[in-house]
Design a protein around this motif. Structure first.
Motif, PDB file in Angstrom:
ATOM      1  N   GLY A   1       2.816  15.871  -5.789  1.00 12.90           N
ATOM      2  CA  GLY A   1       3.096  14.757  -6.670  1.00 12.90           C
ATOM      3  C   GLY A   1       4.097  13.814  -6.021  1.00 12.90           C
ATOM      4  N   ASP A   2       5.218  13.540  -6.724  1.00 14.70           N
ATOM      5  CA  ASP A   2       6.252  12.658  -6.205  1.00 14.70           C
ATOM      6  C   ASP A   2       7.355  13.408  -5.472  1.00 14.70           C
ATOM      7  N   SER A   3       7.288  14.731  -5.417  1.00 14.19           N
ATOM      8  CA  SER A   3       8.330  15.526  -4.770  1.00 14.19           C
ATOM      9  C   SER A   3       7.786  16.139  -3.482  1.00 14.19           C
ATOM     10  N   THR A   4       8.695  16.415  -2.543  1.00 20.43           N
ATOM     11  CA  THR A   4       8.323  17.053  -1.288  1.00 20.43           C
ATOM     12  C   THR A   4       8.747  18.507  -1.310  1.00 20.43           C
TER      13      THR A   4
ATOM     14  N   MET B   1      13.087   4.575  -2.257  1.00 19.80           N
ATOM     15  CA  MET B   1      12.080   3.530  -2.336  1.00 19.80           C
ATOM     16  C   MET B   1      10.708   4.118  -2.006  1.00 19.80           C
ATOM     17  N   LYS B   2       9.685   3.468  -2.512  1.00 15.26           N
ATOM     18  CA  LYS B   2       8.305   3.869  -2.241  1.00 15.26           C
ATOM     19  C   LYS B   2       7.550   2.669  -1.691  1.00 15.26           C
ATOM     20  N   LYS B   3       6.737   2.919  -0.669  1.00 12.99           N
ATOM     21  CA  LYS B   3       5.875   1.900  -0.102  1.00 12.99           C
ATOM     22  C   LYS B   3       4.427   2.200  -0.458  1.00 12.99           C
ATOM     23  N   THR B   4       3.729   1.185  -0.868  1.00 11.20           N
ATOM     24  CA  THR B   4       2.316   1.311  -1.202  1.00 11.20           C
ATOM     25  C   THR B   4       1.538   0.287  -0.384  1.00 11.20           C
ATOM     26  N   PHE B   5       0.498   0.759   0.286  1.00  9.77           N
ATOM     27  CA  PHE B   5      -0.327  -0.091   1.128  1.00  9.77           C
ATOM     28  C   PHE B   5      -1.699  -0.236   0.464  1.00  9.77           C
ATOM     29  N   VAL B   6      -2.089  -1.474   0.231  1.00 11.70           N
ATOM     30  CA  VAL B   6      -3.348  -1.777  -0.447  1.00 11.70           C
ATOM     31  C   VAL B   6      -4.234  -2.588   0.500  1.00 11.70           C
ATOM     32  N   THR B   7      -5.450  -2.097   0.724  1.00 12.55           N
ATOM     33  CA  THR B   7      -6.470  -2.837   1.474  1.00 12.55           C
ATOM     34  C   THR B   7      -7.560  -3.236   0.496  1.00 12.55           C
ATOM     35  N   PHE B   8      -7.632  -4.518   0.204  1.00 10.24           N
ATOM     36  CA  PHE B   8      -8.557  -5.041  -0.803  1.00 10.24           C
ATOM     37  C   PHE B   8      -9.654  -5.835  -0.106  1.00 10.24           C
TER      38      PHE B   8
ATOM     39  N   THR C   1      -4.879  -0.831 -10.038  1.00  8.13           N
ATOM     40  CA  THR C   1      -3.901   0.245 -10.134  1.00  8.13           C
ATOM     41  C   THR C   1      -3.343   0.584  -8.755  1.00  8.13           C
ATOM     42  N   LEU C   2      -2.104   1.103  -8.749  1.00 11.83           N
ATOM     43  CA  LEU C   2      -1.443   1.494  -7.503  1.00 11.83           C
ATOM     44  C   LEU C   2      -1.544   2.989  -7.246  1.00 11.83           C
ATOM     45  N   GLU C   3      -2.380   3.678  -7.989  1.00 11.73           N
ATOM     46  CA  GLU C   3      -2.587   5.102  -7.747  1.00 11.73           C
ATOM     47  C   GLU C   3      -3.346   5.273  -6.432  1.00 11.73           C
ATOM     48  N   PRO C   4      -2.904   6.191  -5.559  1.00 18.01           N
ATOM     49  CA  PRO C   4      -3.597   6.374  -4.278  1.00 18.01           C
ATOM     50  C   PRO C   4      -5.047   6.796  -4.467  1.00 18.01           C
TER      51      PRO C   4
ATOM     52  N   ARG D   1      -8.585   0.275  -1.244  1.00 14.98           N
ATOM     53  CA  ARG D   1      -8.018   1.585  -0.920  1.00 14.98           C
ATOM     54  C   ARG D   1      -6.500   1.490  -1.012  1.00 14.98           C
ATOM     55  N   THR D   2      -5.873   2.520  -1.580  1.00 11.09           N
ATOM     56  CA  THR D   2      -4.435   2.516  -1.810  1.00 11.09           C
ATOM     57  C   THR D   2      -3.840   3.811  -1.290  1.00 11.09           C
ATOM     58  N   ILE D   3      -2.743   3.717  -0.533  1.00 13.90           N
ATOM     59  CA  ILE D   3      -1.976   4.884  -0.128  1.00 13.90           C
ATOM     60  C   ILE D   3      -0.509   4.604  -0.401  1.00 13.90           C
ATOM     61  N   SER D   4       0.260   5.670  -0.698  1.00 14.42           N
ATOM     62  CA  SER D   4       1.687   5.561  -0.993  1.00 14.42           C
ATOM     63  C   SER D   4       2.476   6.402  -0.012  1.00 14.42           C
ATOM     64  N   GLN D   5       3.727   5.999   0.215  1.00 12.90           N
ATOM     65  CA  GLN D   5       4.575   6.696   1.186  1.00 12.90           C
ATOM     66  C   GLN D   5       6.007   6.688   0.671  1.00 12.90           C
TER      67      GLN D   5
END
Length: 467
Positions: A196-199, A247-254, A350-353, A415-419
């Protein structure tokens, strides 16, 4: 990573302590293709034959009888375990396959079963190859998984948690391999294992060694060696740029893929992206595609674009982020050079991966008087009834003196990925252990100095009590 205790640290030299830290740094696991390794949960399950109902489970039961087979922290799911679904691709020639199938059944006649042996579309040829019917491709899969479950003293599971580390999907039909995630280097760009959001505090790297057939050809061996050298160089050059802490980075390829069912030709798509103020954005928020001419398909006209837009978003962890709003406007250009609106559409992104595909229905505004609307559109191409595009985002908050007429459709893909950055410090870099030991030596010196100061003060206090 296990730190040495103080007493053990004193007894060993600096080089010996560094060797201990290096030993605690990395665990290496090697797997062969379709090699079954059991987790503790699987080992307990398949040990009991009453839990085995399928042929695969009975085979695993026989494998566990081998005393050399032990449960592992990192285990595998094979193709026959059906752990994750196969990748889904579009079938481009679906209609052609259906027509071929129908043509074959039209020629099927019980009186002349063997009379069409030389026909390329015969039932005899059709049933020889299943690919001619459905176009399906054969796959083999393998997944490498981390067992992070909790067990009691009897190895009975209390809490089940499995994290997928690597997925290998081999297309047997076309002979190519999909590797997710990609090969990386453990020292320069390690992967973090997240739930989820934890490592979970683990980092890992992936290496793949492809076997080569003994062909005896020097050129093939040379190319394979060059490919391996290039792979090693690429791993050292590529490194992850982690976002700041918190902080969270989200990469979106539309991608605007195509359009269909519009009235006019020479179409292009104009887009605008609405993003909330609490998100930092790097990328174009507005733009347009090229002008496309229609290409006739089986059922309707189609305009192809393949216009790709990349966005890099950065925002704080823990706050509720509003989804992105993308407003698309289909515009046509006639032979007089007039640009007329063919339809609007608003997409909530949506920003969900993950990977998403959607076909958006468009509509265009027209005057309430139908005769006036059609006349204006025929002679001058219509008029811009929407001055502020925010009307499309919240239409209920605006009073409109026009109506909407359905027009065409726009196909989009994104496509969406979060980091996020792990809160666990990176322990795999070579200099980390050295710096840690140097810090421990400094702490030890300060401790000795403080101990000597305390002993001197205690000695002076004892002398005063004696007096």
């Amino acid at each position: 990573m296990t730190l040495p205790k103080f007493d053990e640290y004193k007894e060993r030299s600096y080089e010996e302590n560094l060797h201990v830290l290096n030993q605690n740094k990395i665990d290496e696991y090697k797997f062969k293709w379709q090699e079954k390794v059991f987790s503790t949960h699987e080992f307990q399950k398949y040990s009991d034959p009453y839990n085995c109902s399928t042929e695969t489970e009975m085979k695993y039961h026989e494998m566990i009888k081998d005393p050399n087979v032990k449960p592992q922290k990192v285990f595998t799911y094979l193709d026959e375990d059906y752990h994750l679904p196969l990748p889904i691709f579009e079938k481009k020639n679906k209609l052609a396959s259906i027509r071929k199938l129908n043509a074959c059944f039209e020629k099927l006649n019980i009186n002349n079963i063997g009379s069409f042996k030389n026909d390329s579309t015969s039932v005899v040829h059709l049933f020889k190859s299943q690919e001619n019917i459905s176009g399906d491709e054969q796959w083999m899969t393998m997944h490498i998984v981390l067992d992070n479950s909790e067990y009691n003293e009897k190895s009975q599971i209390l809490f089940k948690q499995e994290c997928n580390l690597l997925s290998l999907r081999h297309n047997v039909t076309k002979n190519y391999l999909i590797v997710l995630p990609d090969v990386n280097n453990l020292q320069f760009n390690p992967y973090n294992i997240e739930d989820g959001d934890s490592t979970l505090g683990y980092e890992y790297g992936v290496e793949i060694d492809f076997g080569r057939e003994e062909t005896g050809e020097d050129s093939e061996e040379l190319l394979n060696n060059l490919f391996k050298k290039w792979e090693k160089k690429k791993r050292r050059l590529l490194s992850f740029l982690m976002p700041p802490q918190g902080m969270k980075k989200t990469f979106v390829t539309f991608e605007i893929v195509s359009a269909s069912e519009f009235e006019m030709d020479n179409l292009y798509i104009d887009f605008q992206i609405k993003i909330s103020d609490d998100i930092t954005v790097n990328g174009d928020r507005k733009g347009r595609t090229h002008v496309s001419k229609s290409s006739r398909t089986e059922d309707d006209d189609k305009w192809s674009y393949g216009h790709v837009l990349e966005l890099e978003l950065e925002y704080a962890i823990g706050i509720e982020i509003s989804p992105l709003k993308i407003i698309l406007e289909a515009i046509s250009v006639d032979w007089w050079g007039r640009h007329r609106t063919e339809g609007y559409s608003c997409l909530t992104l949506t920003l969900e991966p993950g990977e998403y595909k959607q076909i958006l229905s468009c509509s265009r505004p027209e005057e309430l008087d139908i005769v006036e609307a059609e006349s204006r559109r025929f002679f001058v191409g219509g008029c811009h009834l929407i001055k502020d595009l925010d009307v499309l985002i919240n239409p209920q908050l605006h009073e409109a003196n026009f109506r909407y007429v359905s027009s065409g459709k726009i196909s989009v893909l994104w496509r969406t990925i979060s980091q996020t950055q792990s809160s666990v410090s990176h322990t795999y870099l070579p200099d980390t252990s050295t710096d840690l030991l140097k810090g421990a030596e400094a702490v030890l010196k300060q401790y000795k100095k403080a101990k000597a100061t305390l002993a001197a003060a205690t000695k002076s206090l004892t002398k005063l009590e004696d007096q």
